[in-house]
Design a protein around this motif. Structure first.
Motif, PDB file in Angstrom:
ATOM      1  N   THR A 113       0.875  -0.974  -0.093  1.00  0.00           N
ATOM      2  CA  THR A 113       0.089   0.020  -0.193  1.00  0.00           C
ATOM      3  C   THR A 113       0.898   1.187   0.081  1.00  0.00           C
ATOM      4  N   LEU A 114       0.794   2.090  -0.791  1.00  0.00           N
ATOM      5  CA  LEU A 114       1.611   3.476  -1.203  1.00  0.00           C
ATOM      6  C   LEU A 114       0.590   4.464  -1.180  1.00  0.00           C
ATOM      7  N   VAL A 115       1.456   5.545  -0.935  1.00  0.00           N
ATOM      8  CA  VAL A 115       0.627   6.795  -0.763  1.00  0.00           C
ATOM      9  C   VAL A 115       1.304   7.874  -1.295  1.00  0.00           C
ATOM     10  N   SER A 116       0.610   9.081  -1.865  1.00  0.00           N
ATOM     11  CA  SER A 116       1.326  10.115  -2.377  1.00  0.00           C
ATOM     12  C   SER A 116       0.156  11.003  -2.358  1.00  0.00           C
ATOM     13  N   HIS A 117       0.402  12.149  -2.864  1.00  0.00           N
ATOM     14  CA  HIS A 117      -0.810  13.315  -2.988  1.00  0.00           C
ATOM     15  C   HIS A 117      -0.726  13.842  -4.243  1.00  0.00           C
ATOM     16  N   ASP A 143      20.955  -0.483 -12.914  1.00  0.00           N
ATOM     17  CA  ASP A 143      20.022  -1.450 -13.685  1.00  0.00           C
ATOM     18  C   ASP A 143      19.790  -2.798 -12.799  1.00  0.00           C
ATOM     19  N   ARG A 144      19.450  -2.544 -11.564  1.00  0.00           N
ATOM     20  CA  ARG A 144      19.457  -3.652 -10.799  1.00  0.00           C
ATOM     21  C   ARG A 144      18.224  -4.306 -10.579  1.00  0.00           C
ATOM     22  N   GLY A 145      17.065  -3.706 -11.341  1.00  0.00           N
ATOM     23  CA  GLY A 145      15.825  -4.208 -11.279  1.00  0.00           C
ATOM     24  C   GLY A 145      14.807  -3.428 -11.835  1.00  0.00           C
ATOM     25  N   ALA A 146      13.506  -3.831 -12.032  1.00  0.00           N
ATOM     26  CA  ALA A 146      12.644  -3.099 -12.453  1.00  0.00           C
ATOM     27  C   ALA A 146      11.189  -3.561 -11.989  1.00  0.00           C
ATOM     28  N   PHE A 147      10.102  -2.848 -11.486  1.00  0.00           N
ATOM     29  CA  PHE A 147       9.007  -3.494 -11.011  1.00  0.00           C
ATOM     30  C   PHE A 147       7.863  -2.650 -11.806  1.00  0.00           C
ATOM     31  N   GLU A 148       6.708  -3.340 -12.161  1.00  0.00           N
ATOM     32  CA  GLU A 148       5.464  -2.718 -12.508  1.00  0.00           C
ATOM     33  C   GLU A 148       4.355  -3.172 -11.785  1.00  0.00           C
ATOM     34  N   LEU A 149       3.712  -2.179 -10.978  1.00  0.00           N
ATOM     35  CA  LEU A 149       2.784  -2.537  -9.885  1.00  0.00           C
ATOM     36  C   LEU A 149       1.462  -1.864 -10.322  1.00  0.00           C
ATOM     37  N   ARG A 150       0.568  -2.785 -10.630  1.00  0.00           N
ATOM     38  CA  ARG A 150      -0.886  -2.479 -11.079  1.00  0.00           C
ATOM     39  C   ARG A 150      -1.872  -2.368  -9.627  1.00  0.00           C
ATOM     40  N   THR A 151      -2.319  -1.254  -9.868  1.00  0.00           N
ATOM     41  CA  THR A 151      -3.116  -0.706  -8.433  1.00  0.00           C
ATOM     42  C   THR A 151      -4.414  -0.478  -8.746  1.00  0.00           C
ATOM     43  N   ARG A 152      -5.250  -0.428  -7.467  1.00  0.00           N
ATOM     44  CA  ARG A 152      -6.487   0.278  -7.486  1.00  0.00           C
ATOM     45  C   ARG A 152      -6.014   1.621  -6.704  1.00  0.00           C
ATOM     46  N   VAL A 153      -6.750   2.589  -6.729  1.00  0.00           N
ATOM     47  CA  VAL A 153      -6.333   3.868  -6.326  1.00  0.00           C
ATOM     48  C   VAL A 153      -7.687   4.516  -5.648  1.00  0.00           C
ATOM     49  N   ASP A 154      -7.412   5.035  -4.484  1.00  0.00           N
ATOM     50  CA  ASP A 154      -8.452   5.694  -3.694  1.00  0.00           C
ATOM     51  C   ASP A 154      -7.820   7.111  -3.747  1.00  0.00           C
ATOM     52  N   ILE A 155      -8.734   8.124  -3.929  1.00  0.00           N
ATOM     53  CA  ILE A 155      -8.469   9.806  -3.694  1.00  0.00           C
ATOM     54  C   ILE A 155      -9.228   9.963  -2.281  1.00  0.00           C
ATOM     55  N   VAL A 156      -8.403  10.538  -1.227  1.00  0.00           N
ATOM     56  CA  VAL A 156      -8.982  10.761   0.069  1.00  0.00           C
ATOM     57  C   VAL A 156      -8.598  12.099   0.339  1.00  0.00           C
ATOM     58  N   TYR A 185      -2.825  18.675  -0.022  1.00  0.00           N
ATOM     59  CA  TYR A 185      -3.592  18.034  -1.201  1.00  0.00           C
ATOM     60  C   TYR A 185      -4.147  16.744  -1.166  1.00  0.00           C
ATOM     61  N   PRO A 186      -4.947  16.576  -1.912  1.00  0.00           N
ATOM     62  CA  PRO A 186      -5.836  15.369  -1.797  1.00  0.00           C
ATOM     63  C   PRO A 186      -4.893  14.114  -1.836  1.00  0.00           C
ATOM     64  N   ALA A 187      -4.955  13.080  -0.914  1.00  0.00           N
ATOM     65  CA  ALA A 187      -3.918  12.033  -1.048  1.00  0.00           C
ATOM     66  C   ALA A 187      -4.445  10.835  -1.702  1.00  0.00           C
ATOM     67  N   LEU A 188      -3.404  10.200  -2.641  1.00  0.00           N
ATOM     68  CA  LEU A 188      -3.483   9.008  -3.422  1.00  0.00           C
ATOM     69  C   LEU A 188      -3.004   7.663  -2.517  1.00  0.00           C
ATOM     70  N   VAL A 189      -4.035   6.594  -2.434  1.00  0.00           N
ATOM     71  CA  VAL A 189      -3.740   5.470  -1.867  1.00  0.00           C
ATOM     72  C   VAL A 189      -3.772   4.644  -2.944  1.00  0.00           C
ATOM     73  N   PHE A 190      -2.584   4.096  -3.099  1.00  0.00           N
ATOM     74  CA  PHE A 190      -2.551   2.774  -4.325  1.00  0.00           C
ATOM     75  C   PHE A 190      -2.493   1.457  -3.428  1.00  0.00           C
ATOM     76  N   HIS A 191      -3.433   0.546  -3.660  1.00  0.00           N
ATOM     77  CA  HIS A 191      -3.488  -0.852  -3.193  1.00  0.00           C
ATOM     78  C   HIS A 191      -3.057  -1.541  -4.458  1.00  0.00           C
ATOM     79  N   VAL A 192      -1.798  -2.124  -3.975  1.00  0.00           N
ATOM     80  CA  VAL A 192      -1.138  -3.262  -5.136  1.00  0.00           C
ATOM     81  C   VAL A 192      -2.016  -4.285  -5.488  1.00  0.00           C
TER      82      VAL A 192
END
Length: 209
Positions: A113-117, A143-156, A185-192
């Motif tokens: 679970t990641l957050v931003s705004h 060049d040690r690695g890379a990831f793609e996180l597909r998420t559901r997002v809430d604006i709080v 600012y409004p928060a973003l909550v990313f649910h991976v």
């Protein structure tokens, strides 16, 4: 289901190691240089698609502490902001200690679970309002690695999650610098929901769930 080991070690723990390095830095200039050098790690690309078109932009993201620790984490951050406003070096040290105790503590934080705004109601905002989806693209340099996180997002826009996301900004900027670069600012909550290993060795292999 637990977060995959390679994601935790290469991303979550690598970010913890950056914060640990802040504690042994010898000046604010050294701290700023350390953050600058790790900008790609700290501000991954968030991609969305919707009525505003296909969109991608860098976002400073962090991790959400587990629910049972959220209240005390918020109070700890408020204490740093209110008690060490403009405190420079001392405020930065206390902020780093908080991050290690909570945000980058595997026993208190949730790597999935990641957050931003949102600093504007532009493309990203319009797309997330429409469908609540985003993909976070992470590169671990050089060049040690890379990831793609597909998420559901809430604006709080109110409540503890809103406070948490904005206080994370404040302990890094407002407390040491003594000035606010922008309001809350409004928060973003990313649910991976899915994680793909996008390293050159795997090239898109799903590793979660």
């Amino acid at each position: 289901m637990a977060a995959p080991r390679e994601y935790v070690e290469l991303y979550f723990m690598e970010r913890r190691r950056v914060v640990e390095a802040l504690l042994i830095a010898r000046s604010m200039d050294e701290i700023r240089d350390l953050i600058f050098k790790n900008a790609v790690l700290l501000a991954p690309t968030v991609a969305t698609c919707g009525p505003a078109g296909v969109n991608a932009a860098p976002f400073m993201v962090s991790f959400l502490v587990r629910e049972e620790y959220l209240g005390e984490a918020i109070e700890r951050m408020k204490g740093i902001v209110e008690g060490l406003y403009g405190g420079g070096w001392r405020a930065m040290v206390e902020a780093a200690r908080f991050l290690l105790d909570y945000v980058y503590n595997p026993e208190r934080s949730d790597p999935l679970t990641l957050v931003s705004h949102l600093m504007s109601r532009g493309h990203t905002y319009r797309n997330i309002v429409d469908n609540g989806r985003a993909t976070i693209s992470i590169l671990i340099p050089p060049d040690r690695g890379a990831f793609e996180l597909r998420t559901r997002v809430d604006i709080v826009e109110e409540g503890p999650l809103y406070e948490y996301a904005n206080l994370l900004h404040d302990i890094i900027h407002v407390a040491p610098e003594g000035e606010r670069s922008h309001p809350w600012y409004p928060a973003l909550v990313f649910h991976v929901e899915e994680i793909y290993d996008n390293s050159y060795e795997k090239l898109g292999v799903r590793i979660y769930p």
